[in-house]
Design a protein around this motif. Structure first.
Motif, PDB file in Angstrom:
ATOM      1  N   ASN A 146      -4.684  -1.707   0.637  1.00  0.00           N
ATOM      2  CA  ASN A 146      -6.071  -1.226   0.693  1.00  0.00           C
ATOM      3  C   ASN A 146      -6.176   0.256   1.034  1.00  0.00           C
ATOM      4  O   ASN A 146      -7.284   0.784   1.152  1.00  0.00           O
ATOM      5  CB  ASN A 146      -6.853  -2.028   1.732  1.00  0.00           C
ATOM      6  CG  ASN A 146      -6.959  -3.493   1.366  1.00  0.00           C
ATOM      7  OD1 ASN A 146      -6.937  -3.839   0.186  1.00  0.00           O
ATOM      8  ND2 ASN A 146      -7.067  -4.348   2.369  1.00  0.00           N
ATOM      9  N   LEU A 147      -5.054   0.923   1.188  1.00  0.00           N
ATOM     10  CA  LEU A 147      -5.054   2.325   1.608  1.00  0.00           C
ATOM     11  C   LEU A 147      -4.763   3.260   0.434  1.00  0.00           C
ATOM     12  O   LEU A 147      -3.995   2.910  -0.471  1.00  0.00           O
ATOM     13  CB  LEU A 147      -3.992   2.551   2.686  1.00  0.00           C
ATOM     14  CG  LEU A 147      -4.254   1.926   4.056  1.00  0.00           C
ATOM     15  CD1 LEU A 147      -3.022   2.095   4.932  1.00  0.00           C
ATOM     16  CD2 LEU A 147      -5.456   2.569   4.711  1.00  0.00           C
ATOM     17  N   PRO A 148      -5.348   4.443   0.471  1.00  0.00           N
ATOM     18  CA  PRO A 148      -4.963   5.455  -0.518  1.00  0.00           C
ATOM     19  C   PRO A 148      -3.475   5.778  -0.390  1.00  0.00           C
ATOM     20  O   PRO A 148      -2.908   5.740   0.703  1.00  0.00           O
ATOM     21  CB  PRO A 148      -5.831   6.669  -0.134  1.00  0.00           C
ATOM     22  CG  PRO A 148      -6.959   6.102   0.656  1.00  0.00           C
ATOM     23  CD  PRO A 148      -6.412   4.909   1.369  1.00  0.00           C
ATOM     24  N   LYS A 149      -2.843   6.110  -1.494  1.00  0.00           N
ATOM     25  CA  LYS A 149      -1.406   6.380  -1.482  1.00  0.00           C
ATOM     26  C   LYS A 149      -1.041   7.545  -0.570  1.00  0.00           C
ATOM     27  O   LYS A 149       0.067   7.614  -0.053  1.00  0.00           O
ATOM     28  CB  LYS A 149      -0.923   6.667  -2.902  1.00  0.00           C
ATOM     29  CG  LYS A 149      -0.921   5.446  -3.803  1.00  0.00           C
ATOM     30  CD  LYS A 149      -0.348   5.785  -5.179  1.00  0.00           C
ATOM     31  CE  LYS A 149      -0.315   4.544  -6.055  1.00  0.00           C
ATOM     32  NZ  LYS A 149       0.240   4.844  -7.402  1.00  0.00           N
ATOM     33  N   ALA A 150      -1.964   8.462  -0.363  1.00  0.00           N
ATOM     34  CA  ALA A 150      -1.657   9.643   0.445  1.00  0.00           C
ATOM     35  C   ALA A 150      -1.529   9.323   1.928  1.00  0.00           C
ATOM     36  O   ALA A 150      -0.966  10.114   2.690  1.00  0.00           O
ATOM     37  CB  ALA A 150      -2.739  10.702   0.235  1.00  0.00           C
TER      38      ALA A 150
END
Length: 308
Positions: free
Chosen positions: A286-290
């Motif tokens: 659920n997290l952005p890749k960054a």
């Protein structure tokens, strides 16, 4: 000997009576082994055993030295505490070796003493690095989980292999299809800290165990880290498992020190939660890749419906 056990206070009293270097007093005429407490030639406190045995190669460390001597009629092994402080650690070592050999055949004495020495050597360390109080509480939680739950459900050997907390793995305990995350906190806290995404992130359902403690005075007969470690060691039958347990304690930076005797707790509450898809957690998917690392807290008051 008749099952009589020596306490650390009795051992301290015996040492206090000895004022001259190179002097030793027998622990008891009723003990099956010729065990002596005394001072070596430099004044260091020493536990000495005289007997008929074939010495094996042994090495101590900076704090706990071992010396073997060939006498005219027998041999001696000396366990020497190379410090003039923190004596309670050595008193506990002496207590353990004396009491572990209280009801044995003299012919087995040397072997048992050597095995206990090798175990304790892992837990002795002369450095000044100690666990902080939050780390102590966290470790106590993991040890209670092992002693009261994992050992009974999975067996001692498998449980120790599955205890991955000291290895800095993502989960504190993983075995077969099951995983557990263990948290120890002070009872007044209303939340637990999740220090990485991976701690509660898994495709399989897992378990969160929360142990809540109240801090007591050092005189209170509650839970302390040193005593808990000794209780677990005494419950482990096989030397291989004892070595694994001692090794993992060393990995987590625990060594036996009297400073931990001042941190005494009572377990006020223990809650178990099922960690499933509905459980409030942050998942990597659920997290952005960054974003590569996340630390967050979970309010315990909102977890009642996930209790097991």
């Amino acid at each position: 000997w008749r099952g009589i056990k020596m306490t650390t206070n009795e051992i301290k009293d015996k040492f206090d009576e000895i004022k001259i270097n190179s002097t030793y007093r027998r622990v008891s005429d009723s003990h099956p082994l010729e065990l002596y407490l005394g001072l070596d030639e430099r004044g260091f406190k020493t536990l000495r055993f005289n007997g008929n045995f074939d010495p094996v190669n042994l090495h101590g460390n900076d704090l706990l030295e071992v010396k073997q001597i060939k006498n005219k009629d027998n041999n001696s092994i000396l366990f020497i505490f190379n410090s003039f402080e923190n004596y309670s650690v050595f008193y506990r070592f002496c207590e353990d070796l004396i009491n572990q050999t209280a009801n044995i055949l003299p012919s087995n004495g040397y072997k048992i003493l050597v095995n206990r020495f090798n175990l304790w050597k892992r837990l002795f360390n002369g450095n000044n690095s100690y666990l902080g109080e939050s780390e102590v509480i966290g470790l106590i939680g993991e040890l209670l989980f092992l002693k009261d739950f994992a050992f009974k459900k999975y067996g001692i050997s498998d449980s120790l292999e599955a205890w991955t907390g000291p290895e800095e793995a993502h989960k504190d305990f993983s075995i077969k299809e099951e995983w557990y995350e263990i948290k120890g906190i002070i009872n007044s806290k209303k939340e637990v800290t999740i220090s990485s995404i991976e701690q509660l992130d898994s495709k399989k359902d897992g378990h969160l165990y929360v142990y809540m403690f109240e801090k007591m005075s050092p005189e209170y007969e509650g839970i302390s880290l040193n005593n808990l470690v000794r209780t677990i060691l005494d419950s482990i039958e096989y030397d291989r498992d004892k070595d694994i347990f001692a090794y993992k304690l060393k990995k987590i930076n625990y060594t036996f020190n009297e400073i931990y005797d001042n941190l005494v707790y009572v377990l006020k509450k223990e809650n178990h939660y099922i960690v499933n898809d509905a459980f409030p957690r942050i998942k990597a998917s659920n997290l952005p890749k960054a974003i590569s690392n996340v630390k967050y807290t979970i309010k315990l008051s909102d977890l009642d419906k996930y209790k097991e």
